[in-house]
Design an enzyme around this catalytic site. Structure first.
Site, PDB file in Angstrom:
ATOM      1  N   LYS A 247     -11.478 -57.729 -62.370  1.00  0.00           N
ATOM      2  CA  LYS A 247     -10.847 -58.878 -61.718  1.00  0.00           C
ATOM      3  C   LYS A 247      -9.572 -59.254 -62.459  1.00  0.00           C
ATOM      4  CE  LYS A 247     -14.925 -61.173 -59.811  1.00  0.00           C
ATOM      5  NZ  LYS A 247     -14.594 -61.067 -58.383  1.00  0.00           N
ATOM      6  N   ARG A 321     -23.721 -57.040 -53.405  1.00  0.00           N
ATOM      7  CA  ARG A 321     -24.420 -56.403 -52.282  1.00  0.00           C
ATOM      8  C   ARG A 321     -25.257 -55.229 -52.766  1.00  0.00           C
ATOM      9  NH1 ARG A 321     -18.863 -55.206 -49.200  1.00  0.00           N
ATOM     10  NH2 ARG A 321     -18.351 -57.155 -50.246  1.00  0.00           N
TER      11      ARG A 321
HETATM   12  N1  BES Z   1     -18.656 -62.691 -56.919  1.00  0.00           N
HETATM   13  C1  BES Z   1     -17.618 -62.202 -56.091  1.00  0.00           C
HETATM   14  C2  BES Z   1     -17.312 -63.111 -54.907  1.00  0.00           C
HETATM   15  C3  BES Z   1     -16.708 -64.457 -55.224  1.00  0.00           C
HETATM   16  C4  BES Z   1     -15.342 -64.599 -55.267  1.00  0.00           C
HETATM   17  C5  BES Z   1     -17.512 -65.535 -55.439  1.00  0.00           C
HETATM   18  C6  BES Z   1     -14.795 -65.837 -55.552  1.00  0.00           C
HETATM   19  C7  BES Z   1     -16.965 -66.763 -55.708  1.00  0.00           C
HETATM   20  C8  BES Z   1     -15.623 -66.918 -55.758  1.00  0.00           C
HETATM   21  C9  BES Z   1     -17.980 -60.826 -55.530  1.00  0.00           C
HETATM   22  O1  BES Z   1     -18.785 -60.050 -56.344  1.00  0.00           O
HETATM   23  C10 BES Z   1     -16.704 -60.100 -55.318  1.00  0.00           C
HETATM   24  O2  BES Z   1     -16.020 -59.867 -56.265  1.00  0.00           O
HETATM   25  N2  BES Z   1     -16.416 -59.755 -54.077  1.00  0.00           N
HETATM   26  C11 BES Z   1     -15.227 -59.084 -53.737  1.00  0.00           C
HETATM   27  C12 BES Z   1     -15.566 -58.085 -52.679  1.00  0.00           C
HETATM   28  C13 BES Z   1     -14.460 -57.103 -52.405  1.00  0.00           C
HETATM   29  C14 BES Z   1     -14.224 -56.223 -53.615  1.00  0.00           C
HETATM   30  C15 BES Z   1     -14.853 -56.239 -51.231  1.00  0.00           C
HETATM   31  C16 BES Z   1     -14.228 -60.119 -53.204  1.00  0.00           C
HETATM   32  O3  BES Z   1     -14.648 -61.081 -52.561  1.00  0.00           O
HETATM   33  O4  BES Z   1     -13.051 -59.965 -53.478  1.00  0.00           O
HETATM   34 ZN    ZN Z   2     -17.679 -58.916 -57.756  1.00  0.00          ZN
END
Ligand code: BES
Ligand code: ZN
Ligand code: ZN
Length: 471
Positions: A247, A321
């Site tokens: 991230k 997921r």
């Molecule tokens: N934990 C995150 C989602 C999230 C983002 C929760 C912001 C709370 C606040 C999840 O694991 C994630 O990183 N999802 C990605 C998915 C993408 C890579 C397809 C996202 O939402 O960017």
């Molecule tokens: Zn994630």
């Protein structure tokens, strides 16, 4: 701070401060109207005006309905806590709004001070909710139940708010174990070697680079003659760095909250067991930390999940997921439930779709969506359905495996994530399952409604409401 319900007219109760809720119409006819107007008070929702000399705290409300009173009583408690008064009183407005009043006070008054060396101390010790309603017993029941649900919500908040160096998959399992002892629940914890025996290749891959072993936590509450059996599944990413698909620094901050789904299901089973509902509840938690390292799972890896479905990893940040795929599959074997609900901070896309204040609801059954939406609105939690469709489903196709963990296009990302989970729901369970994306609602950096900075406990009020409504 102690909240008490007393069976007396408000004038007979002695407390330092009187709290009054005023609509704009109430303000017009109030005996203090002149001075309140001079002070600039317009009785707008969530505004307060403290007349210190008269020791009255006025709180503006749009209406005397539950949602407005919950939010206003959260504002009231904050104003009281920042004064030096020791006690306050307010009158119960109606039976139907008592829960909301209690929730506003308990949830709005919540503070997480564990890491402050000098936590702010509030002088406020007692709040009296007064009523001269003849049916006091009924009110007492409503009051006690609202306290249980609010405390369970704060229990959830407390765990989510704890720093990731304190809460890792193993310490989360220990907390769950402690809850099981305190509330007389059954508790089973599967460690990594157990998960390997279960062939949980997706969940294990996500946790591989962490120094903390992943764990599957299973708590159950089993009353004697349950009306229904419910499985609750929670995403318990005690930290989500994104993994090798790392991230960005600003997106990583707050990712301790990626365990909010897990903490919510803990709060739910706590509430249900304390309310002594005639519903059998199972909580399944996938507790994992998503980190980087030489042995981290990688984009391009192909994972074999517990259900034998193979998954192409295209982004290691779409880890929730993967964990849920295996936990949902395990839960379906472990318990023959009437309903299966999963709670997860799954996608940023859900926030883009619905905003920060609304939980995304996904699944197949229109009836279940309807009943859950109703429970949400009764409990004062916003929830909205995001519909599946066959076009979005195609975006999850993989050239090399059975499914890809990321859709080929970002639009509709909350729905494609939900449809990925759907792949792991067995045919006979399709209409029993619902997925709650709480990415937006589980955590906040600005107060709203009865939420303060940090974890909100999203899902706990909603689910306890739904379970209480089961006939
Ligand atoms: N934990 C995150 C989602 C999230 C983002 C929760 C912001 C709370 C606040 C999840 O694991 C994630 O990183 N999802 C990605 C998915 C993408 C890579 C397809 C996202 O939402 O960017
Ligand atoms: Zn994630
Ligand atoms: Zn995540």
């Amino acid at each position: 701070m102690n909240i008490k319900l007393v069976n007396k007219n408000i004038s007979e109760v002695s407390a330092e401060v009187l709290v009054e809720f005023l609509t704009k119409d109430d303000l017009e006819s109030h005996k203090e109207a002149k001075i309140l107007k001079q002070a600039g008070f317009k009785a707008e929702q969530d505004s307060t005006c403290f007349l210190y000399e008269k020791t009255i705290l006025f709180c503006g409300v749009e209406s005397k309905k539950s949602d407005d009173l919950r939010s206003a009583s959260a504002c009231a408690i904050k104003a009281l806590k920042s004064s030096n008064f020791i006690s306050a009183k307010l009158s119960v407005i109606s039976k139907s709004t008592l829960s909301a009043l209690v929730e506003g006070l308990v949830l709005g008054g919540y503070e997480f001070n564990e890491y402050k060396s000098k936590p702010k101390k509030s002088a406020l010790e007692e709040i009296f909710l007064t009523t001269d309603d003849l049916d006091f017993e009924k009110l007492e029941t409503i009051f006690n139940e609202a306290i249980i649900v609010s405390n369970a919500t704060n229990f959830t908040r407390d765990i989510v708010n704890k720093a990731p160096q304190e809460i890792n998959p193993q310490t989360l399992a220990m907390l769950a174990q402690k809850l099981s002892v305190d509330n007389k629940l059954q508790c089973t914890i599967l460690q990594e070697d157990d998960l390997a025996k279960e062939n949980m290749g997706a969940m294990l891959a996500v946790g591989r680079a962490s120094v903390h072993g992943s764990a599957l936590i299973h708590l159950s509450y089993k009353p004697e003659n349950p009306k229904k059996i419910i499985s609750l599944v929670g995403k318990g990413l005690t930290y989500d760095s994104g993994g090798l698909s790392l991230k960005a620094p600003t997106s990583m901050v707050t990712m301790k909250m990626d365990k909010a789904g897990a903490c919510a299901v803990l709060g739910m089973i706590k509430a249900v067991s304390e309310l002594k509902l005639d519903i059998e509840v199972h909580a399944f938690i996938g507790a994992v930390e998503n980190m980087v390292g030489g042995n981290a799972y990688k984009p391009d890896d192909v994972l074999v999940s517990r259900s034998k479905t193979t998954i192409e990893v295209r982004n290691t940040d779409a880890e929730g997921r993967l964990v849920l795929a295996d936990v949902l599959d395990y839960a379906q074997d472990a318990v023959n439930a009437d309903y299966i609900f999963d709670f997860a901070t799954l996608t940023g896309a859900c926030m883009i779709a619905l905003g920060q204040y609304t939980t995304g609801l996904m699944g197949h059954s229109h009836k279940l969506k309807h009943d859950l939406s109703r429970a949400g609105s009764d409990a004062g939690e916003l929830i909205s359905s995001l519909p599946f469709n066959s076009h979005l489903k195609k975006l999850l196709k993989s050239e090399i495996a059975d499914i890809s963990n990321t859709a080929s296009k970002p639009y509709g990302g909350a729905i494609t994530a939900g449809m990925f989970l759907d792949k792991f729901i067995r045919e006979e369970n399709k209409n029993k399952w619902m997925h709650f994306d709480i990415a937006g609602t589980a955590y906040t950096e600005a107060p709203w409604d009865c939420n303060v900075y940090g974890a909100t406990g999203a899902g706990v009020r909603l689910m306890t409401q739904f379970l209480r409504d089961i006939k």
